[in-house]
Design an enzyme around this catalytic site. Structure first.
Site, PDB file in Angstrom:
ATOM      1  N   GLY A  10       0.854  -1.207  -0.063  1.00  0.00           N
ATOM      2  CA  GLY A  10       0.123   0.085   0.066  1.00  0.00           C
ATOM      3  C   GLY A  10       0.596   1.428  -0.069  1.00  0.00           C
ATOM      4  N   ARG A  71       0.761  -5.101  -5.072  1.00  0.00           N
ATOM      5  CA  ARG A  71       0.779  -6.396  -3.985  1.00  0.00           C
ATOM      6  C   ARG A  71       1.265  -7.557  -4.530  1.00  0.00           C
ATOM      7  NH1 ARG A  71      -0.748  -4.128   0.894  1.00  0.00           N
ATOM      8  NH2 ARG A  71      -2.489  -2.553   0.741  1.00  0.00           N
ATOM      9  N   ASP A 102       5.647  -5.434   5.472  1.00  0.00           N
ATOM     10  CA  ASP A 102       6.012  -6.620   5.832  1.00  0.00           C
ATOM     11  C   ASP A 102       6.062  -7.715   4.423  1.00  0.00           C
ATOM     12  OD1 ASP A 102       6.207  -6.833   8.373  1.00  0.00           O
ATOM     13  OD2 ASP A 102       4.191  -7.545   8.933  1.00  0.00           O
ATOM     14  N   THR A 124       5.230   1.823   6.265  1.00  0.00           N
ATOM     15  CA  THR A 124       3.634   1.215   6.019  1.00  0.00           C
ATOM     16  C   THR A 124       2.836   2.472   7.191  1.00  0.00           C
ATOM     17  OG1 THR A 124       1.957  -0.105   6.862  1.00  0.00           O
ATOM     18  CG2 THR A 124       4.087  -0.295   7.894  1.00  0.00           C
ATOM     19  N   ASP A 126       0.495   1.519   8.890  1.00  0.00           N
ATOM     20  CA  ASP A 126       0.092   0.833   9.923  1.00  0.00           C
ATOM     21  C   ASP A 126       1.249   0.799  11.075  1.00  0.00           C
ATOM     22  OD1 ASP A 126      -1.933  -0.108   8.157  1.00  0.00           O
ATOM     23  OD2 ASP A 126      -1.019  -1.812   7.562  1.00  0.00           O
ATOM     24  N   ASP A 128       3.295  -1.316  11.726  1.00  0.00           N
ATOM     25  CA  ASP A 128       3.445  -2.651  12.315  1.00  0.00           C
ATOM     26  C   ASP A 128       4.663  -3.472  11.840  1.00  0.00           C
ATOM     27  OD1 ASP A 128       2.760  -3.246   9.910  1.00  0.00           O
ATOM     28  OD2 ASP A 128       1.038  -4.542  10.052  1.00  0.00           O
ATOM     29  N   ARG A 161     -24.851  13.917  19.576  1.00  0.00           N
ATOM     30  CA  ARG A 161     -24.858  12.569  18.948  1.00  0.00           C
ATOM     31  C   ARG A 161     -23.362  11.581  19.470  1.00  0.00           C
ATOM     32  NH1 ARG A 161     -25.759  14.075  12.759  1.00  0.00           N
ATOM     33  NH2 ARG A 161     -28.187  14.518  12.853  1.00  0.00           N
ATOM     34  N   MET A 168      -7.888   2.770   9.534  1.00  0.00           N
ATOM     35  CA  MET A 168      -7.027   1.651   8.919  1.00  0.00           C
ATOM     36  C   MET A 168      -6.172   1.434   9.955  1.00  0.00           C
ATOM     37  SD  MET A 168      -6.523   2.397   5.045  1.00  0.00           S
ATOM     38  CE  MET A 168      -7.535   2.005   3.697  1.00  0.00           C
ATOM     39  N   GLY A 169      -5.338   0.201   9.364  1.00  0.00           N
ATOM     40  CA  GLY A 169      -4.389  -0.030  10.671  1.00  0.00           C
ATOM     41  C   GLY A 169      -4.155  -1.609  10.445  1.00  0.00           C
ATOM     42  N   ARG A 170      -4.849  -2.316   9.796  1.00  0.00           N
ATOM     43  CA  ARG A 170      -4.956  -3.862   9.657  1.00  0.00           C
ATOM     44  C   ARG A 170      -5.154  -4.260  11.192  1.00  0.00           C
ATOM     45  NH1 ARG A 170      -3.905  -6.058   4.634  1.00  0.00           N
ATOM     46  NH2 ARG A 170      -1.973  -4.878   3.721  1.00  0.00           N
ATOM     47  N   GLU A 220     -10.230  -0.599  12.088  1.00  0.00           N
ATOM     48  CA  GLU A 220     -11.001  -1.422  11.191  1.00  0.00           C
ATOM     49  C   GLU A 220     -10.735  -3.033  11.448  1.00  0.00           C
ATOM     50  OE1 GLU A 220      -9.056  -1.138   7.108  1.00  0.00           O
ATOM     51  OE2 GLU A 220      -7.132  -1.888   7.995  1.00  0.00           O
ATOM     52  N   ARG A 264     -23.808   8.350  14.236  1.00  0.00           N
ATOM     53  CA  ARG A 264     -23.451   8.485  12.885  1.00  0.00           C
ATOM     54  C   ARG A 264     -22.053   7.871  12.956  1.00  0.00           C
ATOM     55  NH1 ARG A 264     -27.902   9.520  12.790  1.00  0.00           N
ATOM     56  NH2 ARG A 264     -28.931  11.516  11.595  1.00  0.00           N
ATOM     57  N   HIS A 270      -8.711   5.342   2.328  1.00  0.00           N
ATOM     58  CA  HIS A 270      -7.526   5.631   1.815  1.00  0.00           C
ATOM     59  C   HIS A 270      -7.344   7.028   1.565  1.00  0.00           C
ATOM     60  CE1 HIS A 270      -8.535   1.622   0.397  1.00  0.00           C
ATOM     61  NE2 HIS A 270      -7.129   1.374   0.161  1.00  0.00           N
ATOM     62  N   GLN A 272      -6.529   8.363   4.383  1.00  0.00           N
ATOM     63  CA  GLN A 272      -5.249   8.520   5.293  1.00  0.00           C
ATOM     64  C   GLN A 272      -3.923   8.170   4.398  1.00  0.00           C
ATOM     65  OE1 GLN A 272      -6.912   5.767   8.910  1.00  0.00           O
ATOM     66  NE2 GLN A 272      -8.004   5.596   7.151  1.00  0.00           N
ATOM     67  N   ARG A 273      -4.111   7.630   3.349  1.00  0.00           N
ATOM     68  CA  ARG A 273      -2.860   7.113   2.849  1.00  0.00           C
ATOM     69  C   ARG A 273      -2.292   8.074   1.900  1.00  0.00           C
ATOM     70  NH1 ARG A 273      -3.735   1.231   1.579  1.00  0.00           N
ATOM     71  NH2 ARG A 273      -3.203   1.672  -0.697  1.00  0.00           N
TER      72      ARG A 273
HETATM   73  O1  F6P Z   1      -1.386  -1.827   5.069  1.00  0.00           O
HETATM   74  C1  F6P Z   1      -1.693  -0.534   4.827  1.00  0.00           C
HETATM   75  C2  F6P Z   1      -3.373  -0.467   4.486  1.00  0.00           C
HETATM   76  O2  F6P Z   1      -3.676   0.644   4.246  1.00  0.00           O
HETATM   77  C3  F6P Z   1      -4.119  -1.047   5.743  1.00  0.00           C
HETATM   78  O3  F6P Z   1      -4.294  -0.216   6.751  1.00  0.00           O
HETATM   79  C4  F6P Z   1      -5.389  -1.387   4.911  1.00  0.00           C
HETATM   80  O4  F6P Z   1      -6.299  -2.548   5.591  1.00  0.00           O
HETATM   81  C5  F6P Z   1      -5.126  -1.912   3.767  1.00  0.00           C
HETATM   82  O5  F6P Z   1      -3.692  -1.294   3.534  1.00  0.00           O
HETATM   83  C6  F6P Z   1      -5.942  -1.763   2.527  1.00  0.00           C
HETATM   84  O6  F6P Z   1      -5.511  -2.121   1.368  1.00  0.00           O
HETATM   85  P1  F6P Z   1      -5.790  -1.700  -0.105  1.00  0.00           P
HETATM   86  O7  F6P Z   1      -5.312  -0.326  -0.273  1.00  0.00           O
HETATM   87  O8  F6P Z   1      -5.528  -2.741  -1.030  1.00  0.00           O
HETATM   88  O9  F6P Z   1      -7.342  -1.617  -0.049  1.00  0.00           O
END
Ligand code: F6P
Length: 340
Positions: A10, A71, A102, A124, A126, A128, A161, A168-170, A220, A264, A270, A272-273
């Site tokens: 990612g 990937r 990883d 990453t 994440d 991790d 509310r 994210m973060g797996r 997530e 809500r 994404h 975040q990325r």
């Molecule tokens: O590993 C980075 C990450 O953004 C995770 O936090 C998330 O679960 C995953 O990639 C999402 O993957 P994709 O971009 O394939 O939807």
């Protein structure tokens, strides 16, 4: 020497500064670099582009990766692995820099295991990867998540509310933990802790009583047990696409049902990325990219450049891959200090 560089997995903020550092550090020592497109896939298929200093000078603040990413793991099949070997020889590559999490690093370990001259750079959002204090991409991603949480707080407060932000973060809770701490969430749910519905709803009720609204951050990767939401599909590495389970929406429904508080949710996914790397990520990516070149120049193939305290070090691929880095009890204890 001729360097090759690739970015896999990612994307995250910091990849471009890392590519830039590799090219410029190598150039300073009189070496040239080519970039493989779309991670290991481009190396397997012989797709690359030259990377001159002029190509990378302006990359310090640019999100994503100019090389593209995928990937793909060619080392799952001997036929594809042999293609990688042949391509590296055909391109006369003396040192390959593999930048990734990883999955990308485990492919690097496989290449090193068959005699390939490869060094790694961990990244990453994440955070991790074992063996390194922080990965670049994480701080930038959390800054986006904190901004989102603060915006949701405004609406939560105005409408009395409960608002749930799913991040994210797996299977590691770093992004959720840092977001929850920095945004002052009332409850932060992370995969490292089993979900306890009664305790969770109690926290939401207490927050609503205390200040008239509740702000929840959920990773997530949490397991809500039996739920209405769909289960996730899989990516090319066989990882479940956790975002598809929509745990944030499910939590909002449970709060409404269990506490009677209008709720809500928002899943920022994404968002975040993307975007420019934050200061910390720019500097870390720059240091690690340069260190990877230094490792290769010193003949230290099979190593990954990592951050250890204030110092950049080189450690074997196996050590960087020993197990995903998860939240430790002291982080969890700190997190719960600030929840009602
Ligand atoms: O590993 C980075 C990450 O953004 C995770 O936090 C998330 O679960 C995953 O990639 C999402 O993957 P994709 O971009 O394939 O939807």
């Amino acid at each position: 020497m001729r360097f090759g560089v690739l970015t896999g997995g990612g994307d995250c903020p910091g990849l471009n500064p890392a590519i830039r550092a590799v090219v410029l550090r190598a150039a300073r020592a009189g070496h040239e670099t080519i970039g493989y497109l779309d991670g290991w896939k481009g190396l397997r298929d012989g797709r690359s582009r030259p990377l001159t200093p002029a190509d990378v000078l302006g990359l310090i603040g640019r999100g994503g990766t100019i090389l593209g990413s995928s990937r793909t793991n060619p080392f799952r099949s001997e036929e594809e692995a042999a293609k990688v070997d042949r391509q590296l020889a055909a391109d006369r590559i003396d040192a390959l820099v593999a930048i990734g999490g990883d999955d990308t690093l485990s492919a690097g370990r496989a290449l090193a295991g068959r005699g390939g001259k490869v060094v790694g750079v961990p990244k990453t959002m994440d955070n991790d990867v074992a063996g390194t204090d922080w990965t670049f991409g994480f701080h930038s991603a959390v800054a986006v998540a904190v901004d989102a949480a603060e915006r949701l707080r405004d609406t939560a407060e105005s409408h009395h509310r409960a608002l749930v932000l799913e991040v994210m973060g797996r299977h590691a809770g770093w992004v959720a933990l840092a977001t929850g701490l920095a945004a002052g969430a009332d409850a932060t749910l992370v995969p490292e802790e089993p979900y306890d519905e009664a305790r969770f709803l109690e926290r939401v009720r207490a927050a609503a009583q205390l200040r008239g609204y509740a702000l929840v951050v959920a990773s997530e990767g949490i397991d809500l047990g039996a739920r209405r939401g769909a289960t996730g599909g899989k990516d090319e590495f066989g990882h479940e696409l956790l975002g598809q389970r929509q745990v944030g929406a499910e939590l909002a429904a449970r709060i409404e049902a269990g506490c009677g508080i209008e709720s809500r949710s928002a899943q920022i996914g994404h968002i975040q990325r993307g975007g420019p790397p934050e200061l910390f990520d720019r500097i870390l990516a720059t240091r690690l990219g340069a260190a990877a070149v230094d490792l290769a120049l010193a003949g230290r193939f099979g190593e990954v450049a990592v951050l250890r305290g204030p110092v950049i070090a080189g450690i074997p691929f196996a050590e960087a891959l020993r197990a995903p880095k998860l939240l430790s009890p002291d982080w969890l204890d700190l997190l719960h200090t600030f929840e009602p």
